[in-house]
Design a protein around this motif. Sequence first.
Motif, PDB file in Angstrom:
ATOM      1  N   HIS A  81       0.346 -37.835 -19.403  1.00 55.45           N
ATOM      2  CA  HIS A  81       1.705 -37.405 -19.053  1.00 55.45           C
ATOM      3  C   HIS A  81       2.768 -37.970 -20.012  1.00 55.45           C
ATOM      4  O   HIS A  81       3.720 -37.272 -20.385  1.00 55.45           O
ATOM      5  CB  HIS A  81       1.988 -37.853 -17.611  1.00 55.45           C
ATOM      6  CG  HIS A  81       3.329 -37.483 -17.109  1.00 55.45           C
ATOM      7  ND1 HIS A  81       3.637 -36.219 -16.667  1.00 55.45           N
ATOM      8  CD2 HIS A  81       4.477 -38.212 -16.973  1.00 55.45           C
ATOM      9  CE1 HIS A  81       4.899 -36.186 -16.281  1.00 55.45           C
ATOM     10  NE2 HIS A  81       5.439 -37.381 -16.457  1.00 55.45           N
ATOM     11  N   HIS A  95       5.596 -36.149 -22.475  1.00 57.49           N
ATOM     12  CA  HIS A  95       7.045 -36.369 -22.615  1.00 57.49           C
ATOM     13  C   HIS A  95       7.431 -36.471 -24.091  1.00 57.49           C
ATOM     14  O   HIS A  95       8.435 -35.887 -24.520  1.00 57.49           O
ATOM     15  CB  HIS A  95       7.466 -37.652 -21.883  1.00 57.49           C
ATOM     16  CG  HIS A  95       7.774 -37.434 -20.424  1.00 57.49           C
ATOM     17  ND1 HIS A  95       8.742 -36.560 -20.003  1.00 57.49           N
ATOM     18  CD2 HIS A  95       7.246 -37.980 -19.298  1.00 57.49           C
ATOM     19  CE1 HIS A  95       8.808 -36.574 -18.674  1.00 57.49           C
ATOM     20  NE2 HIS A  95       7.906 -37.425 -18.213  1.00 57.49           N
ATOM     21  N   SER A 150      11.353 -42.885 -18.475  1.00 53.94           N
ATOM     22  CA  SER A 150      11.206 -41.995 -17.325  1.00 53.94           C
ATOM     23  C   SER A 150      11.285 -42.801 -16.030  1.00 53.94           C
ATOM     24  O   SER A 150      11.627 -43.985 -16.046  1.00 53.94           O
ATOM     25  CB  SER A 150       9.882 -41.238 -17.423  1.00 53.94           C
ATOM     26  OG  SER A 150       8.825 -42.093 -17.103  1.00 53.94           O
ATOM     27  N   GLY A 166      14.177 -45.619 -15.268  1.00 56.02           N
ATOM     28  CA  GLY A 166      14.540 -44.644 -14.230  1.00 56.02           C
ATOM     29  C   GLY A 166      14.409 -45.226 -12.830  1.00 56.02           C
ATOM     30  O   GLY A 166      15.218 -44.943 -11.940  1.00 56.02           O
ATOM     31  N   GLU A 167      13.399 -46.067 -12.672  1.00 56.26           N
ATOM     32  CA  GLU A 167      13.160 -46.729 -11.376  1.00 56.26           C
ATOM     33  C   GLU A 167      14.361 -47.622 -11.042  1.00 56.26           C
ATOM     34  O   GLU A 167      14.827 -47.651  -9.897  1.00 56.26           O
ATOM     35  CB  GLU A 167      11.886 -47.570 -11.555  1.00 56.26           C
ATOM     36  CG  GLU A 167      11.293 -48.152 -10.323  1.00 56.26           C
ATOM     37  CD  GLU A 167      10.036 -48.967 -10.682  1.00 56.26           C
ATOM     38  OE1 GLU A 167       9.568 -48.950 -11.847  1.00 56.26           O
ATOM     39  OE2 GLU A 167       9.529 -49.628  -9.761  1.00 56.26           O
ATOM     40  N   ASP A 172      17.188 -45.501  -9.942  1.00 57.85           N
ATOM     41  CA  ASP A 172      16.989 -44.978  -8.584  1.00 57.85           C
ATOM     42  C   ASP A 172      17.235 -46.057  -7.528  1.00 57.85           C
ATOM     43  O   ASP A 172      17.834 -45.798  -6.483  1.00 57.85           O
ATOM     44  CB  ASP A 172      15.575 -44.402  -8.439  1.00 57.85           C
ATOM     45  CG  ASP A 172      15.381 -43.144  -9.283  1.00 57.85           C
ATOM     46  OD1 ASP A 172      16.394 -42.504  -9.628  1.00 57.85           O
ATOM     47  OD2 ASP A 172      14.235 -42.799  -9.607  1.00 57.85           O
ATOM     48  N   GLY A 205      18.443 -41.056  -8.147  1.00 57.35           N
ATOM     49  CA  GLY A 205      19.675 -41.788  -8.443  1.00 57.35           C
ATOM     50  C   GLY A 205      20.206 -41.657  -9.850  1.00 57.35           C
ATOM     51  O   GLY A 205      21.418 -41.777 -10.068  1.00 57.35           O
ATOM     52  N   GLY A 206      19.300 -41.445 -10.827  1.00 53.38           N
ATOM     53  CA  GLY A 206      19.719 -41.434 -12.229  1.00 53.38           C
ATOM     54  C   GLY A 206      20.899 -40.517 -12.503  1.00 53.38           C
ATOM     55  O   GLY A 206      21.954 -40.967 -12.990  1.00 53.38           O
ATOM     56  N   PRO A 207      20.786 -39.227 -12.173  1.00 45.85           N
ATOM     57  CA  PRO A 207      21.898 -38.319 -12.478  1.00 45.85           C
ATOM     58  C   PRO A 207      23.177 -38.696 -11.730  1.00 45.85           C
ATOM     59  O   PRO A 207      24.286 -38.496 -12.236  1.00 45.85           O
ATOM     60  CB  PRO A 207      21.383 -36.954 -11.983  1.00 45.85           C
ATOM     61  CG  PRO A 207      19.906 -37.095 -11.853  1.00 45.85           C
ATOM     62  CD  PRO A 207      19.616 -38.543 -11.625  1.00 45.85           C
ATOM     63  N   ASP A 226      24.788 -41.622 -13.493  1.00 46.37           N
ATOM     64  CA  ASP A 226      25.331 -41.064 -14.738  1.00 46.37           C
ATOM     65  C   ASP A 226      26.724 -40.467 -14.464  1.00 46.37           C
ATOM     66  O   ASP A 226      27.704 -40.748 -15.169  1.00 46.37           O
ATOM     67  CB  ASP A 226      24.351 -39.970 -15.231  1.00 46.37           C
ATOM     68  CG  ASP A 226      24.611 -39.513 -16.648  1.00 46.37           C
ATOM     69  OD1 ASP A 226      25.612 -39.959 -17.236  1.00 46.37           O
ATOM     70  OD2 ASP A 226      23.821 -38.699 -17.159  1.00 46.37           O
ATOM     71  N   GLY A 236      11.584 -38.239 -21.697  1.00 39.50           N
ATOM     72  CA  GLY A 236      11.526 -38.655 -20.290  1.00 39.50           C
ATOM     73  C   GLY A 236      12.822 -38.347 -19.559  1.00 39.50           C
ATOM     74  O   GLY A 236      13.852 -38.052 -20.186  1.00 39.50           O
ATOM     75  N   GLY A 237      12.771 -38.437 -18.232  1.00 34.87           N
ATOM     76  CA  GLY A 237      13.918 -38.059 -17.398  1.00 34.87           C
ATOM     77  C   GLY A 237      15.222 -38.747 -17.773  1.00 34.87           C
ATOM     78  O   GLY A 237      16.287 -38.126 -17.776  1.00 34.87           O
ATOM     79  N   VAL A 238      15.159 -40.035 -18.125  1.00 37.48           N
ATOM     80  CA  VAL A 238      16.386 -40.787 -18.432  1.00 37.48           C
ATOM     81  C   VAL A 238      16.985 -40.359 -19.782  1.00 37.48           C
ATOM     82  O   VAL A 238      18.146 -40.656 -20.075  1.00 37.48           O
ATOM     83  CB  VAL A 238      16.115 -42.315 -18.366  1.00 37.48           C
ATOM     84  CG1 VAL A 238      17.379 -43.122 -18.554  1.00 37.48           C
ATOM     85  CG2 VAL A 238      15.454 -42.698 -17.039  1.00 37.48           C
ATOM     86  N   ASN A 251      20.353 -38.879 -19.777  1.00 40.25           N
ATOM     87  CA  ASN A 251      21.536 -39.694 -19.468  1.00 40.25           C
ATOM     88  C   ASN A 251      22.608 -39.596 -20.563  1.00 40.25           C
ATOM     89  O   ASN A 251      22.336 -39.852 -21.739  1.00 40.25           O
ATOM     90  CB  ASN A 251      21.097 -41.151 -19.278  1.00 40.25           C
ATOM     91  CG  ASN A 251      22.239 -42.028 -18.845  1.00 40.25           C
ATOM     92  OD1 ASN A 251      22.920 -42.627 -19.659  1.00 40.25           O
ATOM     93  ND2 ASN A 251      22.486 -42.077 -17.547  1.00 40.25           N
ATOM     94  N   CYS A 305      13.298 -32.682 -20.632  1.00 42.40           N
ATOM     95  CA  CYS A 305      13.283 -34.139 -20.431  1.00 42.40           C
ATOM     96  C   CYS A 305      12.541 -34.485 -19.152  1.00 42.40           C
ATOM     97  O   CYS A 305      11.731 -35.407 -19.117  1.00 42.40           O
ATOM     98  CB  CYS A 305      14.712 -34.687 -20.323  1.00 42.40           C
ATOM     99  SG  CYS A 305      15.596 -34.712 -21.882  1.00 42.40           S
ATOM    100  N   THR A 306      12.829 -33.760 -18.067  1.00 42.57           N
ATOM    101  CA  THR A 306      12.165 -34.055 -16.803  1.00 42.57           C
ATOM    102  C   THR A 306      10.768 -33.415 -16.800  1.00 42.57           C
ATOM    103  O   THR A 306      10.413 -32.684 -17.710  1.00 42.57           O
ATOM    104  CB  THR A 306      12.970 -33.540 -15.598  1.00 42.57           C
ATOM    105  OG1 THR A 306      13.395 -32.237 -15.903  1.00 42.57           O
ATOM    106  CG2 THR A 306      14.157 -34.414 -15.302  1.00 42.57           C
TER     107      THR A 306
END
Length: 341
Positions: A115, A119, A140, A167-168, A171, A183-185, A188, A274-276, A279, A305-306
């Motif tokens: 995974h 990314h 991420s 990311g954790e 969150d 929580g990330g978005p 942001d 990754g998800g972050v 940002n 990204c996600t």
Amino acid sequence: MDKDIKILALESSCDETSAAVVVNGREVLSNIISSQIDIHTKFGGVVPEVASRKHVEVVSVVVQEALDKAGVTLEEIDAIGVTYGPGLVGALLVGVQYAKGLAYATGKPLIGVNHIEGHICANFIQHKDLEPPFVCLVVSGGHTFIVYMKDYGEFEILGQTRDDAAGEAYDKVARAIGLGYPGGPKIDKISKEGNPDAIKFPRANFHDDSSLDFSFSGVKSAVLNYLNQMEMKGEEINRADVAASFQKAVVSFLVDNAMKACKLRGVSKIAVAGGVASNSCLRESLINEGEKRDINVLFPEFILCTDNAAMIGSAAYFEYTKGRTAELTLNAIPNLKLGER
Ligand code: KG4
Ligand code: ZN
């Protein structure tokens, strides 16, 4: 390779069920994502058992939609790629078993994809001319790495988190200040109204200037302590200031190490994944610091990204070109390491 290689890819490592058709690792014909965010929001985080059940419900529809949107039949697919780790074991198993079933029924090669490698490969889709070597910052919900990507599918880990992923931490802090999941978005967004210098949250000190590792549990605890102290004193909390100050601590750590990694390996190209990587503060800060050092900073678009299957299709293609296919005994490996096969 003269012939175009079409990969059907599946991703189900966490709370997104996704299927995609990708040509030659770079061209996306379809990228269908069925998100479970609304379901998990009620619980304040991903509930593994619920995630697995939801994947089972939608996987076949998502795969069919990916083929239909791409306008290709299963017969026209050259290989089937699937995420087999890291992630939630029950969630991973849905994609792995489905992909194995397809590979068995069609006789097409099966490719197991890490995974995190997926990314990183999102950048090959976004930036058609991007070629290794480059430095990649992977940020991420579950992982934080600085990687030197020597060649396609060849990674050297230069640094990683010693506790929470970036990311954790986002969150957890978002939950503590009542912003909800994910929580990330939300951090942001609210940070834009806050003062990043309002509260000084400390950065972990490893007593080793050459380390490119990260630690985010300290800054998270510092935020929790601050919130407790304010509550005990009966003082009002400015959530935007807390979010902006927390974000500054995390982003500056990520950016400093990313710049150090480029210097260490003598490269002037850094890709973020990754998800972050969505940002806005991280993007702005990396671009600014990169400009000062003539470092080109690359990001995938938000959707890449996600978690999504297109990035898995890209990684699967590079594995395929190296002849790295999997047996039908492929299993889900929840704690699969980067670069491990
Ligand atoms: O890569 P991803 O979709 O899933 C994992 O493989 O973990 O990353 C999800 C993480 C979550 O922690 C989410 O809060 C974070 O990425 N995230 C953000 C932003 N968008 C998503 N963090 C900070 N700022 C954002 N804009
Ligand atoms: Zn991910």
